[in-house]
Write an enzyme that holds these catalytic residues in place. Structure first.
Site, mmCIF file in Angstrom:
data_model
loop_
_atom_site.group_PDB
_atom_site.id
_atom_site.type_symbol
_atom_site.label_atom_id
_atom_site.label_comp_id
_atom_site.label_asym_id
_atom_site.label_seq_id
_atom_site.Cartn_x
_atom_site.Cartn_y
_atom_site.Cartn_z
ATOM 1 N NE ARG A 21 -38.345 18.339 43.583
ATOM 2 C CZ ARG A 21 -38.255 19.254 44.559
ATOM 3 N NH1 ARG A 21 -38.440 18.926 45.808
ATOM 4 N NH2 ARG A 21 -37.955 20.497 44.247
ATOM 5 C CB SER B 84 -38.230 26.216 50.611
ATOM 6 O OG SER B 84 -37.765 25.010 51.156
ATOM 7 C CD GLU C 65 -34.589 24.373 41.743
ATOM 8 O OE1 GLU C 65 -34.118 25.507 41.536
ATOM 9 O OE2 GLU C 65 -35.280 24.099 42.743
ATOM 10 C CD GLU D 255 -34.567 26.185 51.908
ATOM 11 O OE1 GLU D 255 -35.277 25.251 51.492
ATOM 12 O OE2 GLU D 255 -33.444 26.438 51.452
ATOM 13 C CE1 TYR E 180 -42.168 22.739 52.530
ATOM 14 C CE2 TYR E 180 -41.590 24.845 51.526
ATOM 15 C CZ TYR E 180 -41.336 23.500 51.740
ATOM 16 O OH TYR E 180 -40.250 22.921 51.145
ATOM 17 C CG ASP F 243 -37.541 20.315 40.634
ATOM 18 O OD1 ASP F 243 -37.790 19.136 40.959
ATOM 19 O OD2 ASP F 243 -37.454 21.238 41.462
ATOM 20 C CG ASN G 259 -34.337 20.842 45.032
ATOM 21 O OD1 ASN G 259 -34.187 21.875 45.660
ATOM 22 N ND2 ASN G 259 -35.012 20.798 43.887
ATOM 23 N N GLY H 22 -37.813 18.373 49.638
ATOM 24 C CA GLY H 22 -38.825 18.253 50.668
ATOM 25 C C GLY H 22 -39.012 16.793 51.031
#
Length: 373
Positions: A315, A200, A330, A19, A275, A317, A332, A336
């Site tokens: 974040r 990602s 999950e 990443e 992306y 999800d 993070n 992002g």
């Protein structure tokens, strides 16, 4: 604020993971937005082979654009070292064959690294040893959240809802591949085959036929020898942004947002859709959910944050099923973070601007002590 009194923030990006380019793009957004009247910014790039080097402060240098994927390289730059211990927090610059030179001290580190060797507790451990405050979660929370297997173990132990899954370790795949495939078959189809410690959506494959499973596992293993296979869940993908509270206040959360994949070329929210194909997805905020589901989701997001011992930002999800069930997918710890990413966007819509969000995270880090806490 005078230059002498400004907090010195090391913005750290690039890194050794797959990443790398995403981290550079995140840095582009932060370098353009961080409050320069308040902070003295020190951009530091980490090459794909792990060297720390002074990096350009020009945000355009690090953006992902058509035909340009950014990368940190050494070129003729001196390398940087971070001394360990409590003696000081000065960066050291050196070139092979020359005398090392001390640079000015850094007050706080803003790590914008995604994936292994940055988001997984390794960097956090290094910064702890150096006695440097840093933005985001500590060693254990970073490591457990990066590894999708152990995220599920922790959340299940806390009584939080997760979906069915199985894990295939490197040794299991090498010595008992048939048994591993049989465990996957028990999950039903479709399944999602993922590197256990990557982000990602890199290396992820949706498998609709068992004959495609081996190839999907090998694809995931290119990024991580440990693979997690998750049962496909019929549900909408919704996300919630969580931010650590100030002065012993509980974590804060936003209303949830929803990712809607609008292009038939993408079977799910994959790396290309995230992306490189902005027209393939629609990011809807707030998500169109019943009020009780929204309230429950926000409670679960904070509970997930606290179960993993997170700090700073995360974040979370979810899947929201047709039956109204919420399942944690999950968490993070460094989501992002470009101005157009879901995490900053949800806070922007909630009244906290991108620049103010960066400031909030840096100040949270400055207030937090290093070491055991």
């Amino acid at each position: 604020m005078s230059q002498q009194n400004r907090t010195r923030v090391a913005v750290l990006f690039g890194g050794r993971s797959s990443e790398h380019a995403i981290s550079c793009a995140t840095a582009a957004g932060v370098l353009a937005a961080i409050d320069r009247d308040r902070y003295d910014v020190v951009p530091i790039g980490i090459t794909r082979s792990g060297e720390w080097v002074p990096a350009s402060d020009d945000p355009d240098r690090w953006r992902i654009t058509d035909g340009h994927v950014p990368e940190v390289t050494t070129s003729d730059s001196p390398q940087l070292l971070l001394p360990m211990g409590e003696a000081g927090q000065d960066l050291v610059s050196y070139r092979p064959g020359s005398v090392p030179a001390e640079l000015s001290a850094v007050d706080v580190v803003l790590p914008l690294l995604h994936g292994p060797f940055g988001e997984d507790g390794t960097l956090q451990g290094m910064l702890e040893l150096a006695g440097l405050p840093y933005v985001g979660s500590g060693v254990l929370a970073s490591a457990a959240s990066m590894d999708k297997h152990y995220t599920k173990v922790v959340l299940a132990g806390a009584g939080l809802p997760i979906g069915p899954y199985t894990v295939i370790t490197d040794r299991q795949w090498r010595t008992a591949a048939d048994a591993a495939r049989a465990r996957v078959a028990e999950l039903g189809l479709p399944v999602f085959v993922k590197p256990s410690r990557a982000g990602s959506s890199i290396g992820i494959t949706k498998v609709d036929r068992l004959e495609d499973l081996t190839a999907a596992i090998e694809t995931a293993r290119e990024h991580d020898p440990k693979v997690i296979v998750e049962a496909g869940i019929d549900g909408r993908e919704v996300e919630c942004a969580v931010l650590e509270g100030r002065h012993d206040a509980p974590p804060r959360s936003t209303l949830p947002g929803e990712i809607i994949v609008t292009s038939a070329e993408h079977g799910f929210y994959d790396y290309q859709a995230k992306y490189f194909d902005s027209e393939a997805v629609n990011l809807s905020w707030p998500a169109d959910l019943p009020a009780d589901a929204t309230a429950r989701l926000r409670e679960l997001a904070v509970a997930t944050f606290e179960a993993l011992g997170c700090e700073g930002l995360a974040r979370v999800d979810f899947f929201y099923t047709p039956a109204g069930e919420l399942i944690v997918n999950e968490l993070n710890t460094m989501p992002g973070f470009t101005p157009y990413s879901m995490y900053p966007m949800m806070w922007e819509r909630s009244g906290l601007s991108y620049q103010d969000l960066i400031t909030e995270l840096v100040e949270l880090a400055r207030e937090r002590r290093t070491g055991l806490r």
